[in-house]
Write a protein that holds these residues in place. Structure first.
Motif, PDB file in Angstrom:
ATOM      1  N   THR A  58     -11.176   2.391 -10.174  1.00 39.39           N
ATOM      2  CA  THR A  58     -11.716   1.880 -11.437  1.00 39.39           C
ATOM      3  C   THR A  58     -13.146   2.335 -11.691  1.00 39.39           C
ATOM      4  N   GLN A  59     -13.717   3.095 -10.747  1.00 40.41           N
ATOM      5  CA  GLN A  59     -15.127   3.494 -10.781  1.00 40.41           C
ATOM      6  C   GLN A  59     -16.048   2.296 -10.542  1.00 40.41           C
ATOM      7  N   MET A  60     -15.443   1.142 -10.266  1.00 40.63           N
ATOM      8  CA  MET A  60     -16.228  -0.049  -9.925  1.00 40.63           C
ATOM      9  C   MET A  60     -15.956  -0.467  -8.482  1.00 40.63           C
ATOM     10  N   GLU A  61     -15.239   0.408  -7.748  1.00 35.16           N
ATOM     11  CA  GLU A  61     -14.899   0.100  -6.367  1.00 35.16           C
ATOM     12  C   GLU A  61     -16.123   0.245  -5.465  1.00 35.16           C
ATOM     13  N   LEU A  62     -16.090  -0.447  -4.345  1.00 31.77           N
ATOM     14  CA  LEU A  62     -17.164  -0.385  -3.358  1.00 31.77           C
ATOM     15  C   LEU A  62     -16.790   0.598  -2.253  1.00 31.77           C
ATOM     16  N   PRO A  63     -17.759   1.197  -1.565  1.00 32.32           N
ATOM     17  CA  PRO A  63     -17.466   2.211  -0.536  1.00 32.32           C
ATOM     18  C   PRO A  63     -16.454   1.784   0.516  1.00 32.32           C
ATOM     19  N   PRO A  64     -16.498   0.538   1.038  1.00 31.06           N
ATOM     20  CA  PRO A  64     -15.494   0.176   2.043  1.00 31.06           C
ATOM     21  C   PRO A  64     -14.057   0.271   1.525  1.00 31.06           C
ATOM     22  N   THR A  65     -13.869   0.049   0.231  1.00 34.22           N
ATOM     23  CA  THR A  65     -12.521   0.163  -0.340  1.00 34.22           C
ATOM     24  C   THR A  65     -12.065   1.619  -0.352  1.00 34.22           C
ATOM     25  N   LEU A  66     -12.943   2.515  -0.746  1.00 29.49           N
ATOM     26  CA  LEU A  66     -12.587   3.936  -0.743  1.00 29.49           C
ATOM     27  C   LEU A  66     -12.336   4.424   0.681  1.00 29.49           C
ATOM     28  N   GLU A  67     -13.081   3.868   1.630  1.00 25.66           N
ATOM     29  CA  GLU A  67     -12.896   4.241   3.036  1.00 25.66           C
ATOM     30  C   GLU A  67     -11.523   3.815   3.547  1.00 25.66           C
ATOM     31  N   VAL A  68     -11.092   2.592   3.204  1.00 30.10           N
ATOM     32  CA  VAL A  68      -9.818   2.100   3.736  1.00 30.10           C
ATOM     33  C   VAL A  68      -8.632   2.829   3.096  1.00 30.10           C
ATOM     34  N   VAL A  69      -8.812   3.368   1.911  1.00 26.52           N
ATOM     35  CA  VAL A  69      -7.756   4.186   1.300  1.00 26.52           C
ATOM     36  C   VAL A  69      -7.513   5.426   2.160  1.00 26.52           C
TER      37      VAL A  69
ATOM     38  N   LYS B  48       0.604  -6.230  12.887  1.00 29.98           N
ATOM     39  CA  LYS B  48       0.993  -4.826  12.736  1.00 29.98           C
ATOM     40  C   LYS B  48      -0.162  -3.863  13.014  1.00 29.98           C
ATOM     41  N   ASN B  49      -1.336  -4.429  13.318  1.00 31.47           N
ATOM     42  CA  ASN B  49      -2.525  -3.615  13.587  1.00 31.47           C
ATOM     43  C   ASN B  49      -2.812  -2.650  12.426  1.00 31.47           C
ATOM     44  N   LEU B  50      -2.765  -3.198  11.210  1.00 31.66           N
ATOM     45  CA  LEU B  50      -2.978  -2.391  10.007  1.00 31.66           C
ATOM     46  C   LEU B  50      -4.467  -2.225   9.720  1.00 31.66           C
ATOM     47  N   PRO B  51      -4.838  -1.185   8.983  1.00 31.48           N
ATOM     48  CA  PRO B  51      -6.234  -1.047   8.569  1.00 31.48           C
ATOM     49  C   PRO B  51      -6.670  -2.253   7.742  1.00 31.48           C
ATOM     50  N   LEU B  52      -7.920  -2.665   7.912  1.00 34.82           N
ATOM     51  CA  LEU B  52      -8.461  -3.823   7.182  1.00 34.82           C
ATOM     52  C   LEU B  52      -9.748  -3.418   6.491  1.00 34.82           C
ATOM     53  N   ASN B  53      -9.815  -3.650   5.223  1.00 31.27           N
ATOM     54  CA  ASN B  53     -11.005  -3.344   4.438  1.00 31.27           C
ATOM     55  C   ASN B  53     -12.222  -4.039   5.040  1.00 31.27           C
ATOM     56  N   ARG B  54     -13.291  -3.278   5.246  1.00 31.88           N
ATOM     57  CA  ARG B  54     -14.507  -3.804   5.872  1.00 31.88           C
ATOM     58  C   ARG B  54     -15.143  -4.940   5.076  1.00 31.88           C
ATOM     59  N   LEU B  55     -14.831  -5.028   3.794  1.00 28.85           N
ATOM     60  CA  LEU B  55     -15.424  -6.080   2.962  1.00 28.85           C
ATOM     61  C   LEU B  55     -15.005  -7.475   3.437  1.00 28.85           C
ATOM     62  N   TYR B  56     -13.818  -7.565   4.050  1.00 30.24           N
ATOM     63  CA  TYR B  56     -13.406  -8.866   4.594  1.00 30.24           C
ATOM     64  C   TYR B  56     -14.267  -9.251   5.794  1.00 30.24           C
ATOM     65  N   ARG B  57     -14.734  -8.278   6.522  1.00 27.41           N
ATOM     66  CA  ARG B  57     -15.631  -8.560   7.638  1.00 27.41           C
ATOM     67  C   ARG B  57     -16.978  -9.073   7.127  1.00 27.41           C
ATOM     68  N   TYR B  58     -17.331  -8.667   5.904  1.00 25.93           N
ATOM     69  CA  TYR B  58     -18.588  -9.122   5.307  1.00 25.93           C
ATOM     70  C   TYR B  58     -18.504 -10.559   4.795  1.00 25.93           C
ATOM     71  N   GLY B  59     -17.266 -11.054   4.614  1.00 26.79           N
ATOM     72  CA  GLY B  59     -17.104 -12.424   4.146  1.00 26.79           C
ATOM     73  C   GLY B  59     -16.406 -12.558   2.813  1.00 26.79           C
ATOM     74  N   LEU B  60     -16.056 -11.429   2.172  1.00 25.82           N
ATOM     75  CA  LEU B  60     -15.347 -11.527   0.898  1.00 25.82           C
ATOM     76  C   LEU B  60     -13.929 -12.042   1.126  1.00 25.82           C
ATOM     77  N   ARG B  61     -13.480 -12.937   0.266  1.00 27.88           N
ATOM     78  CA  ARG B  61     -12.121 -13.470   0.373  1.00 27.88           C
ATOM     79  C   ARG B  61     -11.142 -12.617  -0.417  1.00 27.88           C
ATOM     80  N   ARG B  62     -11.641 -12.018  -1.485  1.00 26.27           N
ATOM     81  CA  ARG B  62     -10.820 -11.116  -2.294  1.00 26.27           C
ATOM     82  C   ARG B  62     -11.626  -9.855  -2.554  1.00 26.27           C
ATOM     83  N   VAL B  63     -10.923  -8.728  -2.578  1.00 27.30           N
ATOM     84  CA  VAL B  63     -11.574  -7.431  -2.728  1.00 27.30           C
ATOM     85  C   VAL B  63     -11.207  -6.847  -4.080  1.00 27.30           C
ATOM     86  N   GLY B  64     -12.204  -6.303  -4.763  1.00 27.27           N
ATOM     87  CA  GLY B  64     -11.934  -5.687  -6.058  1.00 27.27           C
ATOM     88  C   GLY B  64     -13.169  -4.975  -6.575  1.00 27.27           C
ATOM     89  N   CYS B  65     -13.364  -5.058  -7.875  1.00 27.30           N
ATOM     90  CA  CYS B  65     -14.489  -4.381  -8.506  1.00 27.30           C
ATOM     91  C   CYS B  65     -15.808  -5.006  -8.053  1.00 27.30           C
TER      92      CYS B  65
END
Length: 794
Positions: free
Chosen positions: A169-180, A297-314
């Motif tokens: 969306t061009q409003m994404e944060l770097p950790p989201t682009l990294e987890v993609v 399942k040992n799946l990748p996890l967006n780093r933003l959850y480690r920061y404390g965000l409950r939901r990830v988005g713009c």
């Protein structure tokens, strides 16, 4: 699907009997950000350390089932604050959660969740895979929910049979682009050809924020423009490799995320666009189950959850929590990305005259920008004005952005016949009729006039939408994805393929203005149509068109009991005759020749069965057609009380002279009561106390609301806005100035009851899954048909 309870040392367990509510795993990064590392010895580890529970304005942190700290949530410009630390744990080492043991004690319920979701996905796939024109897609956002959905779909459907699409969306944060990127590498280990397709809007996001105005909880244009449209365009042009009629979108929406989402169906056809069927494999999961599955399942996890965000988005979103805003604007690695949009919001605040820096911060931190219902404060030099007279429609457009004739092709066949003296004359062939029109261009203005359109149902509404589209279009793709026949292209310019277009109206009727920009910048005052217009000299209807008189009950009853003779035989004075004629015109009871309308004929019969229903029908039409009564309905909220002086002052704020405003308010007051007797009109009423006039919007005898009044209101909404359906929730959205609630104050429960009754009468259909929300209006039914049905049944 399961409850949650604390288990052995610092673990939790999914339970079928107990439930503490959602618990979130807490990582070192969140604890350090909040300063909790000052109170406890916390190892820097990849594993989570505590469990958190959100409780209103606070977050509680648990270790081995005991509360160890409590934090008051922050917001923009106000940091979160530690308000409690358990002295029994202060200074102690908090050991990380043993993930291996956590999975062991939850393996069985996790397998149950997994198998149910896999069966659901398999059922959807088997049902649609053999149908032509079908594409399968996983809508991947980089968040925890879509991470789980992607993994589940990968277990059922071969990767070659579906597309995984990430919309930037061009409003994404770097950790989201990294987890993609991380996720793509994760699955390529076993599926080398797996690919996440990255798509994005061709428009720079900051530019459209300024053109549309900031997204709000009412104007969610960003979701269509920056998420849905790029996805569907990708599928159409490259991804699906074919023209598709329907895309089955597997997504991570869950019922527990919000009240609104709990009303969704698990499988929801055409909820967002006509081409999509939304399938939600984890719809009944809670957040804790989602995190446990990721650990399982040992799946990748967006780093933003480690920061404390409950939901990830713009980075900045009108639906984001104040907790998220605090994290995004205070973490040094995220702050620059949020600041891009904070600057736009600061400029937006300044457009309201807020210059002081402290006041700007107060405006933003309070979330007032999220409540934006109209275009006030949005810089806009485009204007569209309409005037209907004697069956003709005149349109004046200032600074239009697109070709009017190209958009006109969506309504009917356009023929340009003559160019003379700067004017273009042509015809529009629509529904078997030929409508002549004339267009004149003058510098930055376009004047259009359509002749004799009153006999063609809904044509005026369609032409107004065409005007809006040609005026405001920024090629956002929002309406292009509504076209079921691939006849419309809007980027980089508008092109309508006349050989493919069936004039179905899908590209016009997705909202009440026909254009996302037009809707977003529309100024909602309830009286804007009363201000002086440019382009045409004729004055708009006056608020003082009732000559200080109110609509008296005896006038209405006298007319309905003697339709053809009442105007010839009554005891009214000259001004009273003028007033009652304007009342009846606005209520759609008479023509300009004082002849009774079809509506009047029906109400004449209905009054013998239910007089209150008649009053409510009259009130609905006054709210639609009378500038004065529309202003009242749009500006006085339910439960509010205004005295006469306040009401007059409110009108004066719109440029109405004091005497005119006073006369108008007298008309309102005398409509609600006459000669000190409370006079009820629908569910609205007024009172006179100690000779002071009070106007109050309150629900009176609400339980008596008739289903046919609701049906009439819904189909009047269809007729004035050109819609085919709507949702129950949007009728109760602030700023939605139309419909049964807005006009009549009907509660949600009673509205549901009425809608079910209308289904029984075969006047509409509604989805009753989980909770009533989708309302489908029939093409062949209109407001008068509803009343004719009332005559049959009452």
């Amino acid at each position: 699907m399961f409850g949650i309870t604390f288990a052995e040392t610092n673990l939790i367990k999914l339970s079928s009997t107990e439930d503490l509510g959602d618990l979130f795993p807490v990582f070192f990064e969140e604890l350090a950000f909040l300063g909790l590392t000052n109170y406890f010895n916390i190892p820097k580890t990849d594993n989570p350390i505590l469990w958190a529970k959100d409780i209103n304005s606070f977050v509680e942190y648990y270790y081995s089932g005991e509360l160890v700290a409590k934090v008051k949530k922050g917001k923009l410009f106000k940091p979160s604050e530690v308000v409690y630390v358990n002295p029994s744990f202060e200074g102690k080492t908090l050991e990380p959660i043993n993930l291996k043991r956590l999975i062991e004690i939850n393996r069985d319920p996790l397998r149950e969740l997994e198998n149910e979701a896999l069966d659901y996905i398999k059922g959807i796939y088997e049902k649609f895979k053999t149908q032509s024109g079908i594409a399968f897609m996983v809508s991947y956002s980089g968040g925890k929910d879509s991470q789980v959905v992607l993994d589940l779909v990968m277990s059922v459907i071969p990767p070659s049979e579906f597309l995984t699409v990430f919309t930037d969306t061009q409003m994404e944060l770097p950790p989201t682009l990294e987890v993609v990127n991380e996720t793509e590498k994760f699955y390529r280990k076993e599926k080398p050809k797996f690919k996440i397709h990255r798509v994005s809007s061709p428009h720079k996001v900051e530019e459209l924020w300024r053109i549309f105005g900031p997204p709000s909880r009412i104007h969610r244009w960003c979701c269509t423009v920056y998420k849905i449209a790029p996805q569907l365009k990708f599928l159409e042009t490259r991804g699906a490799g074919k023209l598709f009629s329907t895309v089955i979108t597997f997504e991570g929406t869950r019922a527990s995320e919000s009240t609104a989402r709990s009303r969704f169906e698990r499988t929801s056809p055409r909820e967002k666009t006509f081409r999509e069927i939304n399938a939600r494999p984890i719809f009944f999961w809670n957040s804790t189950e989602v995190f446990l599955y990721i650990f399982y399942k040992n799946l990748p996890l967006n780093r933003l959850y480690r920061y404390g965000l409950r939901r990830v988005g713009c980075s900045i979103c009108p639906f984001a929590s104040s907790w998220s805003e605090d994290i995004l604007t205070r973490r040094e690695d995220l702050k620059p990305y949020a600041k891009r949009f904070i600057r736009i919001l600061e400029d937006f605040a300044k457009s309201f005259g807020i210059e002081d820096e402290k006041e700007i911060k107060k405006y933003l931190s309070s979330g007032k920008w999220k409540e934006r219902a109209g275009g006030l404060g949005v810089k806009n030099d485009v204007k569209v004005e309409f005037l209907t007279s004697n069956g003709d429609l005149k349109i004046a457009i200032t600074n239009k952005r697109e070709n009017f004739f190209e958009w006109l092709k969506t309504v009917g066949k356009v023929e340009l016949l003559q160019r003379e003296n700067g004017k273009i004359r042509g015809t529009l062939k629509v529904e078997g009729a030929t409508v002549p029109f004339e267009v004149e261009e003058k510098e930055n203005q376009t004047f259009v006039e359509f002749f004799k359109i009153s006999n063609i149902p809904l044509l005026e509404n369609k032409l107004k939408k065409v005007a809006n589209k040609s005026a405001y279009c920024v090629h956002c793709l929002g309406c292009e994805i509504e076209c079921p026949h691939y006849a419309l292209k809007t980027f980089p310019k508008v092109e309508v393929n006349a050989s493919l277009c069936t004039h179905c109206g899908e590209c016009l009727n997705f909202n009440d203005t026909g254009c996302y920009v037009a809707k977003s910048v529309k100024i909602v005052l309830g009286m804007e149509e009363l201000q002086p217009k440019k382009g045409y000299k004729k004055k708009p209807p006056s608020v003082n068109r009732y000559y200080t008189f109110g609509l008296r009950q005896e006038w209405l009853e006298g007319f309905l009991s003697n339709l053809n003779e009442w105007f010839k035989n009554n005891s009214l004075g000259p001004d009273q005759v003028k007033a009652v004629k304007n009342f009846f015109l606005d209520a759609q009871l008479i023509t300009k020749k004082e002849e009774p309308t079809k509506l009047a004929e029906i109400l004449s019969e209905l009054r013998k069965k239910n007089n209150k229903l008649v009053l409510q029908i009259v009130w609905i039409n006054l709210c639609i057609n009378s500038p004065l009564f529309r202003w009242y309905a749009d500006n006085i909220k339910w439960g509010e009380v205004w005295n006469k002086k306040e009401a007059i002052e409110k009108l004066q704020e719109l440029g109405i002279k004091e005497r005119t405003a006073r006369n108008a308010i007298n008309s309102l007051a005398q409509t609600f009561f006459y000669k000190n007797t409370e006079y009820y009109l629908g569910t609205l009423f007024g009172k006179r106390l100690d000779k002071e006039v009070f106007l109050k919007r309150g629900i009176k005898e609400e339980s008596e609301t008739n289903k046919f009044v609701v049906g009439y209101a819904l189909y009047r909404l269809k007729e004035i806005r050109g819609i085919k359906g709507l949702t129950l929730s949007e009728l109760y959205t602030e700023g939605y100035n139309a419909g049964p609630y807005h006009w009549l104050g009907i509660s949600e429960d009673l509205l549901k009851k009425a809608i079910r009754g209308l289904e029984d009468s075969k006047l509409l259909s509604a989805d009753l899954v989980a909770d009533l929300d989708n309302i489908h209006l029939y093409e062949e039914v209109g407001s008068l048909i509803v009343l004719e049905k009332a005559l049959e049944e009452l």
